[in-house]
Design a protein around this motif. Sequence first.
Motif, PDB file in Angstrom:
ATOM      1  N   LYS A   1       0.831  -1.204   0.000  1.00  0.00           N
ATOM      2  CA  LYS A   1       0.000   0.000   0.000  1.00  0.00           C
ATOM      3  C   LYS A   1       0.861   1.249   0.000  1.00  0.00           C
ATOM      4  O   LYS A   1       0.591   2.222  -0.725  1.00  0.00           O
ATOM      5  N   ASP A   2       1.916   1.247   0.818  1.00  0.00           N
ATOM      6  CA  ASP A   2       2.802   2.406   0.890  1.00  0.00           C
ATOM      7  C   ASP A   2       3.529   2.635  -0.430  1.00  0.00           C
ATOM      8  O   ASP A   2       3.792   3.785  -0.822  1.00  0.00           O
ATOM      9  N   ALA A   3       3.858   1.552  -1.135  1.00  0.00           N
ATOM     10  CA  ALA A   3       4.604   1.667  -2.398  1.00  0.00           C
ATOM     11  C   ALA A   3       3.677   1.864  -3.595  1.00  0.00           C
ATOM     12  O   ALA A   3       4.153   2.123  -4.706  1.00  0.00           O
ATOM     13  N   GLY A   4       2.362   1.752  -3.378  1.00  0.00           N
ATOM     14  CA  GLY A   4       1.421   1.867  -4.500  1.00  0.00           C
ATOM     15  C   GLY A   4       1.664   0.798  -5.552  1.00  0.00           C
ATOM     16  O   GLY A   4       1.597   1.053  -6.756  1.00  0.00           O
ATOM     17  N   ALA A   5       1.963  -0.405  -5.092  1.00  0.00           N
ATOM     18  CA  ALA A   5       2.316  -1.489  -6.017  1.00  0.00           C
ATOM     19  C   ALA A   5       1.500  -2.728  -5.671  1.00  0.00           C
ATOM     20  O   ALA A   5       0.712  -2.745  -4.718  1.00  0.00           O
TER      21      ALA A   5
END
Length: 525
Positions: free
Chosen positions: A432-436
């Motif tokens: 979620k933090d990496a948007g991946a």
Amino acid sequence: MAEKKNTIYLDIDEDITELVGKVQASNQGIIALVLPKRAPVMQSIVNVRLLSRAAKQNDKNIVLITSDPTVISHAGEVELFVAENLTSKPYLPEKPTPAVEPMADDEEELEIDQVLPVAGVAVAVAAKNMKNAKSAKGAKKSKIKIPDFGKFRTLLIAGGIALVLLIIFGVWAIFFAGSASVAIKTNTTEKTANVNIKLDTKLDEVNVDTMTVPAKNEELRVTDTGKAPATGTKDKGAKASGNVTLKNCGPNSATIPAGTGISNGSSTYISQQSVSLGDGNFDGGGNCKNSGSHVSTVAVVAQSNGEQFNSGPRSYTVAGFSNVSGQGDSMTGGSSQVVKVISQADVDSAKAKVTEKQKTAKDDLIKTLTKGDYLPIEESFTSKESGVQIAPAVGSEAAEVSVTMTITSSMMGVKEADLKKIVDKQYEQELKDAGANISDYGFGQARFTPDKDNTNVAVQTTISIGPKLDENEIKSLVAGKKAGQAEDILKKKEGVVEAQVKVKPFWKTKVPKKDKKIKVTIEKK
């Protein structure tokens, strides 16, 4: 004042739908359509008819700027004006007409009633011929030939069917045919993922909170028999026996226990009972007497079977008693008869043959689990023996031994989708933090380490993390675009390093607008 005209230049790869759209969108009554050499779209009479119809429906006058004879012929057939260039005067090409054979000088023109049916025309021709024949009084028969109207009708129908099929194909090719494949390669990073899961064969759904996964314990039970030749040996002969007189010449008494070895050279005999001997008794000359409490007779039996233990009277030594000597009488009854018997090694050999037959059990379990859409955990494979039956028993006289036993093999399997949920849950915040998202879970090369009960399993795998790409979004981005334009749009998306768009069939240049005609594949770089 002359009406203004609009000049449209046709691209070599444009199709008829684009061309019709440009005609409809023009705000001028006269349109000069400049064609490239051998423009593919105008080589078809069907496309030229579609263009003419669009012009008439929208009150447009089209002038084709071309010197292509095929296009000029098509233009004459649908009555479209043509000009060699933008400055030359437009003209209407002649409409192609079939050649007509001229009438001979001596033939009269046949008057035909236009309202007569085809059969009526045939009757009129026949009557005219008869009249000419009578007036000629024996002259040669008229040269007028009666047309074969049946053949003409057949050709007309065949031509009509061909035209309809051609129109249907043209409509299909223009409006319905076409598909596109979109291949995308993304920039991904690899990461080692470690998760500890619990396997439960009674669970129906994965529990990501307790890391418990539904599992299947696949078993394969086979009962088989293996045989092996007997290699053990046994001597069924007899042991030689006799009596030995023992004499103690030592200063102390001695007790010779049963089972003591009494030997002469290489032949050893075993005493059968315990014997007590007093201390040595000597005469006046210092010689040990041959009778007295220090002398006693004991029965002996040869150590092994065989004729070699049969012997005459001789002297013996007593193991462990150096002051005791023996004198034996004849040893008789020794014989040898060696036979084959079952040994433990023979039993092990027969069992190994059964096990050898079941070497494919592991591969069979893998195939069964895979066929059921389960991911096999090969490290959980176990194999147990049960119901072992040996015939005949070890030590029995026989030529071969037969071993029958049941081998139960088992292996655990899980659903990949359930494992993916476990991994997603464990790395949820990081993704979620990496948007991946995870593009490849690597379960095909993962390492599974189960405990002895196959209940708890440590899983180590290499996951590929890449950009989030939605297949439906990709389809909407490329729909209706030319292949090159679609590739440029996709390459601008974050994480996309390569994009390739292919459109089929060859005459289509744009990606279809319908999602079901677009196939998207996403791979890691």
